[in-house]
Design a protein around this motif. Structure first.
Motif, mmCIF file in Angstrom:
data_model
loop_
_atom_site.group_PDB
_atom_site.id
_atom_site.type_symbol
_atom_site.label_atom_id
_atom_site.label_comp_id
_atom_site.label_asym_id
_atom_site.label_seq_id
_atom_site.Cartn_x
_atom_site.Cartn_y
_atom_site.Cartn_z
ATOM 1 N N ARG A 168 -52.404 -47.874 58.989
ATOM 2 C CA ARG A 168 -51.858 -46.514 59.048
ATOM 3 C C ARG A 168 -52.189 -45.715 57.787
ATOM 4 N NH1 ARG A 168 -46.391 -46.961 59.091
ATOM 5 N NH2 ARG A 168 -46.201 -49.209 59.336
ATOM 6 N N LEU A 169 -52.190 -46.421 56.643
ATOM 7 C CA LEU A 169 -52.582 -45.758 55.403
ATOM 8 C C LEU A 169 -54.054 -45.346 55.443
ATOM 9 C CD1 LEU A 169 -50.791 -47.949 52.683
ATOM 10 C CD2 LEU A 169 -50.140 -45.660 53.454
ATOM 11 N N ALA A 210 -55.781 -44.624 58.070
ATOM 12 C CA ALA A 210 -55.932 -43.486 58.988
ATOM 13 C C ALA A 210 -55.559 -42.173 58.324
ATOM 14 C CB ALA A 210 -55.078 -43.704 60.233
ATOM 15 N N GLU A 211 -54.706 -42.256 57.295
ATOM 16 C CA GLU A 211 -54.281 -41.060 56.567
ATOM 17 C C GLU A 211 -55.084 -40.869 55.283
ATOM 18 O OE1 GLU A 211 -50.167 -41.800 55.895
ATOM 19 O OE2 GLU A 211 -49.612 -41.691 58.021
ATOM 20 N N SER A 212 -56.138 -41.721 55.116
ATOM 21 C CA SER A 212 -56.995 -41.682 53.914
ATOM 22 C C SER A 212 -56.193 -41.905 52.639
ATOM 23 C CB SER A 212 -57.742 -40.346 53.835
ATOM 24 O OG SER A 212 -58.563 -40.168 54.973
ATOM 25 N N ALA A 213 -55.166 -42.757 52.756
ATOM 26 C CA ALA A 213 -54.324 -43.084 51.598
ATOM 27 C C ALA A 213 -54.715 -44.460 51.062
ATOM 28 C CB ALA A 213 -52.855 -43.079 51.999
ATOM 29 N N GLU A 257 -41.227 -41.224 53.673
ATOM 30 C CA GLU A 257 -41.986 -40.484 54.678
ATOM 31 C C GLU A 257 -41.771 -38.979 54.522
ATOM 32 O OE1 GLU A 257 -41.061 -41.854 58.567
ATOM 33 O OE2 GLU A 257 -41.702 -43.917 58.183
ATOM 34 N N GLN A 291 -44.659 -36.132 53.593
ATOM 35 C CA GLN A 291 -44.917 -34.960 54.441
ATOM 36 C C GLN A 291 -44.488 -33.662 53.759
ATOM 37 O OE1 GLN A 291 -42.776 -35.904 58.040
ATOM 38 N NE2 GLN A 291 -44.016 -37.715 58.473
#
Length: 227
Positions: A39-40, A42-45, A160, A164
């Motif tokens: 998931r990280l 996918a968020e480029s984290a 979270e 955001q």
């Protein structure tokens, strides 16, 4: 039989479930870490280490929310089976034994035997406390794990929110939130369904040799008789 083999034989059920628990917890940690990093990504984290994940609020809330539902299930089951019955289920008492039962039936006070626990024989507050010690312990473990879930969930939720670019919420606001109760109730309903199904299925279905089942040849209406 040596002491080690005797200990393993006499404690096989708890040791077996303890081993399964550890393997499942390790498996959850490995799978959860991989999923979290996916998931990280996918968020480029930046991804995190396994150690950072298992000490994070995300992992803690996933573990605690399952623990609290299990302890709640057993707490309610222990109490409800005092007064509620399921005719034909080995999970239920016989109809004539509904309620707390007499001191003689429970081997308390002067009815206690020489091998009875000391607190079952002495009377007074100690016997009362010992009489309710199982349900009180389960309730205490439920409260502890529920609180742990709420604290870890609050931390995870605010992480979270900050990610955001939204304002964090207070603990009381989180505990009253849909996110918290969605996590909580989805576990509760599954536990109640499972234990209720077990009580009904055990009326008509059998497992030879299991104390959770009636003898294979027992009548369906036979109650409180294990095989």
């Amino acid at each position: 039989m040596n002491l080690v083999r005797r200990y393993l034989l006499h404690n096989g059920l708890s040791l077996g479930f303890g081993l399964i628990f550890l393997l499942a917890l390790i498996g959850q940690a490995i799978a959860g870490h991989a999923d979290f990093n996916n998931r990280l990504a996918a968020e480029s984290a930046p991804q995190i280490s396994f150690t950072d994940y298992v000490t994070s609020s995300d992992f803690a809330v996933d573990v605690a929310e399952n623990w609290q539902s299990e302890y709640l299930q057993f707490f309610l089951y222990i109490l409800l089976t005092i007064w509620l019955i399921q005719l034909g289920s080995p999970e239920s008492k016989h109809p004539r034994e509904v309620g707390l039962e007499s001191d003689e039936q429970q081997s308390l006070g002067r009815h206690a035997g020489p091998s009875s626990p000391h607190w079952a024989r002495v009377g007074g507050w100690r016997t009362v406390l010992f009489s309710w010690s199982l349900s009180l312990t389960m309730f205490g473990l439920f409260l502890f794990s529920w609180f742990a879930q709420s604290v870890a969930g609050h931390s995870s939720y605010n992480s979270e929110q900050l990610g955001q670019l939204e304002d964090p919420v207070g603990y009381g606001e989180y505990v009253a939130s849909a996110d918290f109760w969605n996590r909580t109730l989805q576990n509760w309903q599954s536990e109640f369904l499972a234990i209720g199904s077990m009580a009904v299925f055990s009326v008509y279905l059998r497992q030879r040799g299991s104390p959770e089942s009636k003898p294979v040849g027992a009548a369906h209406a036979t109650t409180e008789k294990t095989g």
